[in-house]
Enzyme design. Structure first.
Site, PDB file in Angstrom:
ATOM      1  N   PHE A 127       5.678   6.389  11.233  1.00  0.00           N
ATOM      2  CA  PHE A 127       4.787   5.882  10.186  1.00  0.00           C
ATOM      3  C   PHE A 127       3.581   5.223  10.859  1.00  0.00           C
ATOM      4  O   PHE A 127       3.746   4.402  11.762  1.00  0.00           O
ATOM      5  CB  PHE A 127       5.550   4.883   9.324  1.00  0.00           C
ATOM      6  CG  PHE A 127       4.867   4.541   8.038  1.00  0.00           C
ATOM      7  CD1 PHE A 127       4.995   5.354   6.926  1.00  0.00           C
ATOM      8  CD2 PHE A 127       4.094   3.399   7.935  1.00  0.00           C
ATOM      9  CE1 PHE A 127       4.370   5.039   5.733  1.00  0.00           C
ATOM     10  CE2 PHE A 127       3.461   3.074   6.742  1.00  0.00           C
ATOM     11  CZ  PHE A 127       3.597   3.900   5.640  1.00  0.00           C
ATOM     12  N   ASP A 198      13.006   0.426  12.405  1.00  0.00           N
ATOM     13  CA  ASP A 198      12.371   0.225  11.114  1.00  0.00           C
ATOM     14  C   ASP A 198      13.264   0.886  10.058  1.00  0.00           C
ATOM     15  O   ASP A 198      13.459   2.102  10.069  1.00  0.00           O
ATOM     16  CB  ASP A 198      10.966   0.844  11.114  1.00  0.00           C
ATOM     17  CG  ASP A 198      10.186   0.480   9.866  1.00  0.00           C
ATOM     18  OD1 ASP A 198      10.824   0.294   8.806  1.00  0.00           O
ATOM     19  OD2 ASP A 198       8.957   0.396   9.937  1.00  0.00           O
ATOM     20  N   TYR A 223      10.056  -3.216  -1.034  1.00  0.00           N
ATOM     21  CA  TYR A 223       9.608  -2.630  -2.309  1.00  0.00           C
ATOM     22  C   TYR A 223       9.990  -1.167  -2.480  1.00  0.00           C
ATOM     23  O   TYR A 223       9.561  -0.534  -3.420  1.00  0.00           O
ATOM     24  CB  TYR A 223       8.089  -2.804  -2.473  1.00  0.00           C
ATOM     25  CG  TYR A 223       7.242  -2.353  -1.303  1.00  0.00           C
ATOM     26  CD1 TYR A 223       6.973  -1.008  -1.101  1.00  0.00           C
ATOM     27  CD2 TYR A 223       6.718  -3.273  -0.405  1.00  0.00           C
ATOM     28  CE1 TYR A 223       6.204  -0.590  -0.033  1.00  0.00           C
ATOM     29  CE2 TYR A 223       5.936  -2.866   0.672  1.00  0.00           C
ATOM     30  CZ  TYR A 223       5.682  -1.524   0.860  1.00  0.00           C
ATOM     31  OH  TYR A 223       4.926  -1.120   1.924  1.00  0.00           O
ATOM     32  N   LYS A 224      10.780  -0.615  -1.549  1.00  0.00           N
ATOM     33  CA  LYS A 224      11.172   0.786  -1.694  1.00  0.00           C
ATOM     34  C   LYS A 224      12.522   0.845  -2.420  1.00  0.00           C
ATOM     35  O   LYS A 224      12.595   0.510  -3.591  1.00  0.00           O
ATOM     36  CB  LYS A 224      11.153   1.458  -0.321  1.00  0.00           C
ATOM     37  CG  LYS A 224       9.705   1.557   0.187  1.00  0.00           C
ATOM     38  CD  LYS A 224       9.533   2.030   1.597  1.00  0.00           C
ATOM     39  CE  LYS A 224       8.040   2.113   1.925  1.00  0.00           C
ATOM     40  NZ  LYS A 224       7.764   2.188   3.353  1.00  0.00           N
ATOM     41  N   ARG A 372       6.893  15.393  -1.528  1.00  0.00           N
ATOM     42  CA  ARG A 372       8.041  14.549  -1.213  1.00  0.00           C
ATOM     43  C   ARG A 372       8.707  14.057  -2.503  1.00  0.00           C
ATOM     44  O   ARG A 372       8.028  13.611  -3.422  1.00  0.00           O
ATOM     45  CB  ARG A 372       7.499  13.367  -0.409  1.00  0.00           C
ATOM     46  CG  ARG A 372       8.508  12.542   0.297  1.00  0.00           C
ATOM     47  CD  ARG A 372       7.801  11.576   1.223  1.00  0.00           C
ATOM     48  NE  ARG A 372       7.100  10.535   0.472  1.00  0.00           N
ATOM     49  CZ  ARG A 372       6.927   9.290   0.911  1.00  0.00           C
ATOM     50  NH1 ARG A 372       7.383   8.921   2.083  1.00  0.00           N
ATOM     51  NH2 ARG A 372       6.274   8.412   0.173  1.00  0.00           N
TER      52      ARG A 372
HETATM   53  C1  LIG Z   1       6.709   1.652   3.874  1.00  0.00           C
HETATM   54  C2  LIG Z   1       6.674   1.489   5.329  1.00  0.00           C
HETATM   55  C3  LIG Z   1       5.948   0.469   5.919  1.00  0.00           C
HETATM   56  C4  LIG Z   1       5.133  -0.438   5.061  1.00  0.00           C
HETATM   57  O1  LIG Z   1       4.557  -1.487   5.739  1.00  0.00           O
HETATM   58  P1  LIG Z   1       3.776  -2.609   4.937  1.00  0.00           P
HETATM   59  O2  LIG Z   1       3.474  -3.605   5.951  1.00  0.00           O
HETATM   60  O3  LIG Z   1       4.680  -3.067   3.844  1.00  0.00           O
HETATM   61  O4  LIG Z   1       2.564  -1.993   4.341  1.00  0.00           O
HETATM   62  C5  LIG Z   1       5.980   0.354   7.291  1.00  0.00           C
HETATM   63  N1  LIG Z   1       6.696   1.202   8.055  1.00  0.00           N
HETATM   64  C6  LIG Z   1       7.422   2.197   7.503  1.00  0.00           C
HETATM   65  C7  LIG Z   1       8.220   3.108   8.372  1.00  0.00           C
HETATM   66  C8  LIG Z   1       7.422   2.376   6.134  1.00  0.00           C
HETATM   67  O5  LIG Z   1       8.120   3.374   5.597  1.00  0.00           O
END
Ligand SMILES: *Cc1c(COP(=O)(O)O)cnc(C)c1O
Length: 414
Positions: A127, A198, A223-224, A372
């Site tokens: 990501f 992560d 928030y997921k 997705r």
């Molecule tokens: C959703 C997600 C993030 C989100 O990071 P924020 O700091 O909340 O914007 C980071 N890393 C991964 C792998 C994600 O899926």
């Protein structure tokens, strides 16, 4: 094999032990929501919880709320609940900041535990924020510090003696492919490196065993699948064996052993509380706790069992209904290798996704060609899986995606 019908999906819903959770979420009628991996749906009890927080706690208790209503302890209390979902022990997890900021914090801490090494190893398809954060940290420290981002298949071979930290996202946000936390952590340790995970696309959907797998640090998103609400604070986990020696690179007053002693020098709090920085966002934390409680009530094994059935169903139905329309499975075909999502490749993925959204089926698009679909098993029904595929089929048969309003260039968050 008999082709599946919608009635088969209705039967699956009737037999689903988690079916009652659907009604505990606010979902607009007629909308099929397959993006809970990006922003979880709102639990129906959130507005009442927030109203109580506003009227009684903030409104009436004012500053007394920090102790009387337990606000000050909320980051550790909700952290402990999330810890139980990822296999972390008591006192290893805290809720704070965003995933991005927490990554900066744990990467900085991990690098200090390996002072003779200079490289953060990751995969180039990680990501982007994870890579950006690591790059920024390396640049800030300067010297020979660097990020080495390699192909997924090259991670094991890249574990050379200069690697301080391996940083990976357990469920890939594009393909849904899982890393084996235990295996990669063991390889990292054998090479003398630490493992930072992560869990953004894992927490609340995939069984994890942070302690059992000997992971060193983890971060993840609120928030997921945890349904904490837009911009919900994130979590951060530190293995107990590192807690004493872990020095956080951001040393705010709430990570101090005695914040209210107002001492001029920083002394870290005993436990994972040292990873706190500033005043916690109580409104967001209260909303997050509601989502986390629902996941705990459903239990991760039950959620995983349903999610595997749903992703299997979706993969089967796309093969059955969408043959010849140019889709290819981008996710692993084996359910045990993917998280709670199925991604399809299609060269016209962007307009197809837009046409789907216009037809009230919300999935999303990730460049260059990935459509997705996330299956949040708390509230997605088996008939939703059927209806989503049926809608996609209609869009392809009727060539709806060719309409000009769907082909405007991708922008912003969808
Ligand atoms: C959703 C997600 C993030 C989100 O990071 P924020 O700091 O909340 O914007 C980071 N890393 C991964 C792998 C994600 O899926």
């Amino acid at each position: 094999m008999q082709p599946l019908r919608r009635a088969d999906c209705e039967a699956l819903d009737r037999a689903d032990p988690l079916r009652h959770f659907h009604d505990r979420f606010h979902l607009p009628s007629g909308l099929i929501y397959l993006d809970g991996n990006s922003l979880g749906a709102m639990p129906k009890s959130v507005p009442a919880r927030i109203a109580r927080l506003l009227e009684q706690e903030w409104g009436d208790d004012l500053i007394r709320g920090w102790t009387k209503d337990g606000w000050m302890d909320l980051p550790l209390a909700v952290g402990a609940k999330i810890g139980s979902l990822i296999g972390a022990g008591e006192g290893e997890t805290v809720v704070a900041d965003s995933t991005s900021v927490n990554l900066f914090k744990v990467l900085g801490a991990a690098l200090r535990l390996r002072p003779d090494r200079r490289v953060i190893l990751s995969e180039c398809t990680n990501f982007p924020t994870d890579l950006y954060i690591a790059q920024g940290l390396a640049a800030m420290i300067g010297g020979d510090y660097a990020v080495r981002a390699v192909e997924r298949s090259e991670i094991e071979a890249a574990l050379s003696p200069d690697i301080a930290v391996v940083m990976l996202t357990q469920v890939d946000y594009r393909t849904g492919r899982q890393w084996d936390v235990k295996q990669i952590t063991a390889l990292a340790h054998r090479a003398g490196a630490l493992a930072v995970w992560d869990f953004s696309h894992s927490a609340g959907a995939v069984p994890l065993d942070f302690d059992g797998d000997k992971a060193d640090f983890a971060v993840g998103c609120g928030y997921k699948y945890l349904s904490g609400g837009p911009g919900a604070p994130a979590f951060l986990t530190i293995a107990r064996r590192h807690l004493q020696q872990t020095e956080m690179p951001i040393t705010g007053w709430l990570g101090h052993a005695e914040p209210f002693a107002f001492e001029p020098g920083f002394r870290a709090a005993e436990g994972v509380g040292r990873a706190r920085v500033g005043t916690p966002p109580i409104l967001s934390l209260a909303a997050l706790e509601v989502g986390v409680d629902l996941v705990r009530e459903a239990t991760v094994p039950a959620l995983r069992a349903k999610s595997v059935q749903q992703t299997e169903l979706f993969a089967t139905l796309t093969a059955q209904e969408l043959d010849g329309f140019g889709f290819a499975l981008a996710s692993p075909a084996a359910a045990d290798q993917r998280g709670s999502q199925v991604s399809l490749r299609h060269e016209r993925g962007w307009p197809i996704t837009q046409a789907l959204i216009a037809a009230n089926v919300i999935g999303d698009f990730r460049a260059p060609d990935i459509v997705r679909f996330g299956f949040a098993p708390l509230y997605v029904r088996y008939v939703d899986v059927w209806d989503a595929v049926a809608t996609l089929k209609r869009i392809m048969v009727e060539r709806q995606w060719e309409q000009p309003q769907f082909s405007a260039a991708p922008t912003g968050v969808t």
